[in-house]
Design a protein around this motif. Structure first.
Motif, PDB file in Angstrom:
ATOM      1  N   ILE A  54      -2.584  -5.161   3.726  1.00  0.00           N
ATOM      2  CA  ILE A  54      -3.353  -4.848   2.514  1.00  0.00           C
ATOM      3  C   ILE A  54      -2.545  -3.897   1.624  1.00  0.00           C
ATOM      4  CG2 ILE A  54      -5.421  -3.591   1.709  1.00  0.00           C
ATOM      5  CD1 ILE A  54      -6.913  -4.838   4.123  1.00  0.00           C
ATOM      6  N   ILE A  55      -1.932  -2.898   2.257  1.00  0.00           N
ATOM      7  CA  ILE A  55      -1.148  -1.917   1.486  1.00  0.00           C
ATOM      8  C   ILE A  55       0.034  -2.625   0.821  1.00  0.00           C
ATOM      9  CG2 ILE A  55       0.342   0.122   1.697  1.00  0.00           C
ATOM     10  CD1 ILE A  55      -1.588   0.930   4.100  1.00  0.00           C
ATOM     11  N   ARG A  56       0.724  -3.455   1.602  1.00  0.00           N
ATOM     12  CA  ARG A  56       1.913  -4.135   1.044  1.00  0.00           C
ATOM     13  C   ARG A  56       1.524  -4.996  -0.166  1.00  0.00           C
ATOM     14  NH1 ARG A  56       3.070  -6.942   5.100  1.00  0.00           N
ATOM     15  NH2 ARG A  56       2.396  -8.907   4.168  1.00  0.00           N
ATOM     16  N   GLU A  57       0.456  -5.765   0.007  1.00  0.00           N
ATOM     17  CA  GLU A  57       0.070  -6.668  -1.082  1.00  0.00           C
ATOM     18  C   GLU A  57      -0.460  -5.900  -2.297  1.00  0.00           C
ATOM     19  OE1 GLU A  57      -1.984 -10.236   0.044  1.00  0.00           O
ATOM     20  OE2 GLU A  57      -1.139 -10.118   2.059  1.00  0.00           O
ATOM     21  N   ALA A  58      -1.182  -4.815  -2.016  1.00  0.00           N
ATOM     22  CA  ALA A  58      -1.682  -3.999  -3.140  1.00  0.00           C
ATOM     23  C   ALA A  58      -0.505  -3.396  -3.897  1.00  0.00           C
ATOM     24  CB  ALA A  58      -2.608  -2.906  -2.615  1.00  0.00           C
ATOM     25  N   HIS A  59       0.478  -2.905  -3.161  1.00  0.00           N
ATOM     26  CA  HIS A  59       1.643  -2.310  -3.814  1.00  0.00           C
ATOM     27  C   HIS A  59       2.406  -3.348  -4.641  1.00  0.00           C
ATOM     28  CE1 HIS A  59       1.948   1.483  -1.056  1.00  0.00           C
ATOM     29  NE2 HIS A  59       0.956   1.537  -1.904  1.00  0.00           N
ATOM     30  N   GLN A  60       2.483  -4.562  -4.105  1.00  0.00           N
ATOM     31  CA  GLN A  60       3.152  -5.613  -4.885  1.00  0.00           C
ATOM     32  C   GLN A  60       2.447  -5.832  -6.223  1.00  0.00           C
ATOM     33  OE1 GLN A  60       3.223  -8.806  -2.055  1.00  0.00           O
ATOM     34  NE2 GLN A  60       5.063  -7.987  -1.025  1.00  0.00           N
ATOM     35  N   ALA A  61       1.134  -5.591  -6.216  1.00  0.00           N
ATOM     36  CA  ALA A  61       0.361  -5.751  -7.459  1.00  0.00           C
ATOM     37  C   ALA A  61       0.323  -4.443  -8.260  1.00  0.00           C
ATOM     38  CB  ALA A  61      -1.051  -6.209  -7.121  1.00  0.00           C
ATOM     39  N   GLY A  62       1.052  -3.433  -7.792  1.00  0.00           N
ATOM     40  CA  GLY A  62       1.122  -2.168  -8.536  1.00  0.00           C
ATOM     41  C   GLY A  62      -0.095  -1.280  -8.333  1.00  0.00           C
ATOM     42  N   THR A  63      -0.790  -1.453  -7.191  1.00  0.00           N
ATOM     43  CA  THR A  63      -2.042  -0.737  -6.953  1.00  0.00           C
ATOM     44  C   THR A  63      -1.888   0.269  -5.817  1.00  0.00           C
ATOM     45  OG1 THR A  63      -3.272  -2.672  -7.646  1.00  0.00           O
ATOM     46  CG2 THR A  63      -4.474  -1.104  -6.312  1.00  0.00           C
ATOM     47  N   ARG A  64      -2.489   1.428  -5.973  1.00  0.00           N
ATOM     48  CA  ARG A  64      -2.476   2.448  -4.927  1.00  0.00           C
ATOM     49  C   ARG A  64      -3.523   2.114  -3.858  1.00  0.00           C
ATOM     50  NH1 ARG A  64       2.011   5.615  -5.484  1.00  0.00           N
ATOM     51  NH2 ARG A  64       2.261   6.306  -7.625  1.00  0.00           N
ATOM     52  N   VAL A  65      -3.326   2.689  -2.647  1.00  0.00           N
ATOM     53  CA  VAL A  65      -4.254   2.389  -1.552  1.00  0.00           C
ATOM     54  C   VAL A  65      -4.673   3.664  -0.822  1.00  0.00           C
ATOM     55  CG1 VAL A  65      -4.626   1.070   0.581  1.00  0.00           C
ATOM     56  CG2 VAL A  65      -3.131   0.153  -1.201  1.00  0.00           C
ATOM     57  N   LEU A  66      -5.976   3.803  -0.608  1.00  0.00           N
ATOM     58  CA  LEU A  66      -6.514   4.873   0.253  1.00  0.00           C
ATOM     59  C   LEU A  66      -7.033   4.233   1.538  1.00  0.00           C
ATOM     60  CD1 LEU A  66      -8.677   7.918  -0.407  1.00  0.00           C
ATOM     61  CD2 LEU A  66      -9.614   6.149   1.099  1.00  0.00           C
ATOM     62  N   ILE A  67      -6.592   4.790   2.665  1.00  0.00           N
ATOM     63  CA  ILE A  67      -7.078   4.318   3.962  1.00  0.00           C
ATOM     64  C   ILE A  67      -8.093   5.320   4.501  1.00  0.00           C
ATOM     65  CG2 ILE A  67      -6.431   3.786   6.356  1.00  0.00           C
ATOM     66  CD1 ILE A  67      -5.420   1.748   4.276  1.00  0.00           C
ATOM     67  N   ASP A  68      -9.291   4.813   4.806  1.00  0.00           N
ATOM     68  CA  ASP A  68     -10.287   5.629   5.479  1.00  0.00           C
ATOM     69  C   ASP A  68     -10.004   5.517   6.982  1.00  0.00           C
ATOM     70  OD1 ASP A  68     -12.449   6.719   6.730  1.00  0.00           O
ATOM     71  OD2 ASP A  68     -13.967   5.660   5.543  1.00  0.00           O
ATOM     72  N   ALA A  69      -9.474   6.605   7.526  1.00  0.00           N
ATOM     73  CA  ALA A  69      -9.067   6.586   8.943  1.00  0.00           C
ATOM     74  C   ALA A  69     -10.081   7.310   9.828  1.00  0.00           C
ATOM     75  CB  ALA A  69      -7.682   7.212   9.093  1.00  0.00           C
ATOM     76  N   ALA A  70     -11.314   7.478   9.301  1.00  0.00           N
ATOM     77  CA  ALA A  70     -12.327   8.246  10.060  1.00  0.00           C
ATOM     78  C   ALA A  70     -12.573   7.643  11.440  1.00  0.00           C
ATOM     79  CB  ALA A  70     -13.632   8.327   9.275  1.00  0.00           C
ATOM     80  N   GLN A  71     -12.466   6.306  11.550  1.00  0.00           N
ATOM     81  CA  GLN A  71     -12.723   5.665  12.853  1.00  0.00           C
ATOM     82  C   GLN A  71     -11.464   5.121  13.498  1.00  0.00           C
ATOM     83  OE1 GLN A  71     -15.566   5.760  14.437  1.00  0.00           O
ATOM     84  NE2 GLN A  71     -16.920   6.448  12.796  1.00  0.00           N
ATOM     85  N   SER A  72     -10.318   5.368  12.907  1.00  0.00           N
ATOM     86  CA  SER A  72      -9.094   4.804  13.502  1.00  0.00           C
ATOM     87  C   SER A  72      -8.223   5.869  14.128  1.00  0.00           C
ATOM     88  CB  SER A  72      -8.287   4.040  12.448  1.00  0.00           C
ATOM     89  OG  SER A  72      -7.992   4.861  11.340  1.00  0.00           O
ATOM     90  N   VAL A  73      -8.298   7.076  13.577  1.00  0.00           N
ATOM     91  CA  VAL A  73      -7.371   8.124  13.988  1.00  0.00           C
ATOM     92  C   VAL A  73      -7.544   8.461  15.477  1.00  0.00           C
ATOM     93  CG1 VAL A  73      -8.824  10.114  13.373  1.00  0.00           C
ATOM     94  CG2 VAL A  73      -6.390  10.245  13.032  1.00  0.00           C
TER      95      VAL A  73
END
Ligand code: PLP
Length: 407
Positions: free
Chosen positions: A186-205
């Motif tokens: 998701i991050i890679r594809e968003a960046h390709q489109a010039g978009t920033r990404v926030l990851i909610d890691a509340a349940q992953s960390v």
């Protein structure tokens, strides 16, 4: 040494007690995790021996707490593999971190007509701050839908990305469905489109190893209390260049460099985003929790949780009439379920009387409930101190509840 949950459990005093005369089976770890003795000792030690406000004192105690606070920041930095310590901002929790980005990033980068993308499975904490920001900035909130199995519709995600998309805010692990989202893609594809990404890691960390440099996310948020640390402290990671360009979202002490009535200049990172007396004691507790977890061995903990997840799935699926919501192939140890004919609240009440702590309701994910057209679920969310024996107790409890409630 091989990971042994029975031994590790002994580090958690709360798990040693009984409720209603039954051994406590704590399966509400998605809401908050229990604290090892090391973290409890750390907090007590800090208050007993070194409490003084950080950053503003020249005396012994203040220098000690300041060093401890900055060391805690470095502990989080290395845990997340962040390139720079000043990219770690201490906040009150994941909610606070997301609100900070929504406000500050919104002020700097979002304009009328722009779009913010969130997913259908987000916690309200990763929806409402963006809605509020979109209202302020006359921007539009768009939603990445999910499939019935609880995986994201990535085709729809790609189709939603456009030159108008300013930011994608997505959870790495769903707190309701357990889905592990492919955030690197998701991050890679968003960046390709010039978009920033926030990851909610509340349940992953607490379940996965996170490397923000490798992920290349622009922001990442989590709470200390879901990572075996204290409540009231959390983390916002942000890329240094980006944070430098963003305005502070709260004013007060510590975040300034010079104040006059005519003009105030702001402090450098990370203090620019840490107005007022920050929660330095709980930040130390969080660092202690990270040290504890790291010393257990993250790969061993994760391998154990994986086995536990498979066991829980196989046992729950054996119960007639039980439906699990969220069947993504990549998943964490979080199980939402309903038993035919039984309201989740009733199930939760019966399990409680058997000493089993689960959560019932919408889990702050009303859109997920709407997707399945249900009012709520029962959620069992596991940690590394849970055991197969406890999963058996849960399953026996569910069967017992069926007998009582369907009689
Ligand atoms: N995001 C997710 C996925 C969550 O599960 C939660 C809490 O359950 C939050 C954000 C908010 O965390 P907190 O209430 O600790 O700020």
């Amino acid at each position: 040494m091989a990971f042994d949950a029975e031994i590790v459990r002994k580090d958690f005093p709360i798990l040693q007690q009984q409720v209603y005369g039954k051994p406590l089976v704590y399966m509400d770890n998605g809401a908050t995790t229990q604290k090892p003795q090391a973290v409890i000792d750390c907090l007590v030690r800090m208050y007993r021996t070194m409490n003084a406000n950080i950053h503003r004192g020249v005396h012994f105690l203040s220098e000690q707490t300041t060093e401890c606070y900055e060391q805690s920041r470095r502990t989080v930095q290395s845990f997340l593999h962040a390139p720079f310590a000043e990219e770690i901002i201490f906040t009150r929790g994941a909610t606070d971190s997301i609100n900070a980005v929504a406000f500050s990033f919104g002020e700097a980068y979002v304009h009328p007509g722009d779009e913010i993308l969130v997913s259908e499975m987000e916690h309200h904490s990763n929806i409402v701050p963006w809605q509020m920001m979109c209202d302020r900035k006359k921007a539009r909130l768009r939603v990445i839908p999910m499939h019935d199995d609880g995986t994201l519709d990535l085709e729809a995600f790609r189709a939603s990305l456009s030159g108008k998309t300013r930011l994608v805010a997505v959870t790495q692990v769903s707190n309701t469905l357990g889905t592990v989202n492919p955030v690197a893609d998701i991050i890679r594809e968003a960046h390709q489109a010039g978009t920033r990404v926030l990851i909610d890691a509340a349940q992953s960390v607490q379940h996965l190893s996170i490397d923000v440099k490798q992920l290349d996310c622009d922001f990442l948020a989590f709470s200390g209390h879901k990572l075996y640390g204290p409540t009231g402290v959390g983390v916002l990671y942000g890329k240094r260049d980006l944070l430098n360009e963003m305005p502070p979202y709260q004013g007060g002490g510590d975040m300034i460099s010079c104040v006059t009535f005519e003009k105030t200049t702001y402090n450098e990172l990370p203090l620019k985003f840490e107005a007022g007396t920050n929660n330095y004691i709980d930040a130390a507790g969080l660092a202690c929790a990270i040290d504890y977890l790291t010393a257990l061995g993250l790969p061993e903990v994760q391998a154990y949780e994986k086995r536990l997840t498979q066991y829980a799935l196989s046992q729950l699926k054996n119960i007639p009439g039980l439906r699990i919501y969220g069947e993504a192939p990549e998943r964490a140890a979080i199980f939402s379920f309903l038993v035919e004919g039984i309201h989740p609240y009733d199930m939760g009440m019966v399990l409680d009387k058997l000493g089993i702590a689960v959560r019932t309701g919408t889990h702050c994910t009303q859109p997920v409930m709407d997707h399945y057209n249900i009012d709520g679920t029962v959620r069992a969310s596991l940690a590394f101190y849970n055991t197969e024996k406890e999963i058996d107790i849960l399953c026996e409890g569910i069967c017992r509840a069926k007998k009582i409630l369907l009689a």
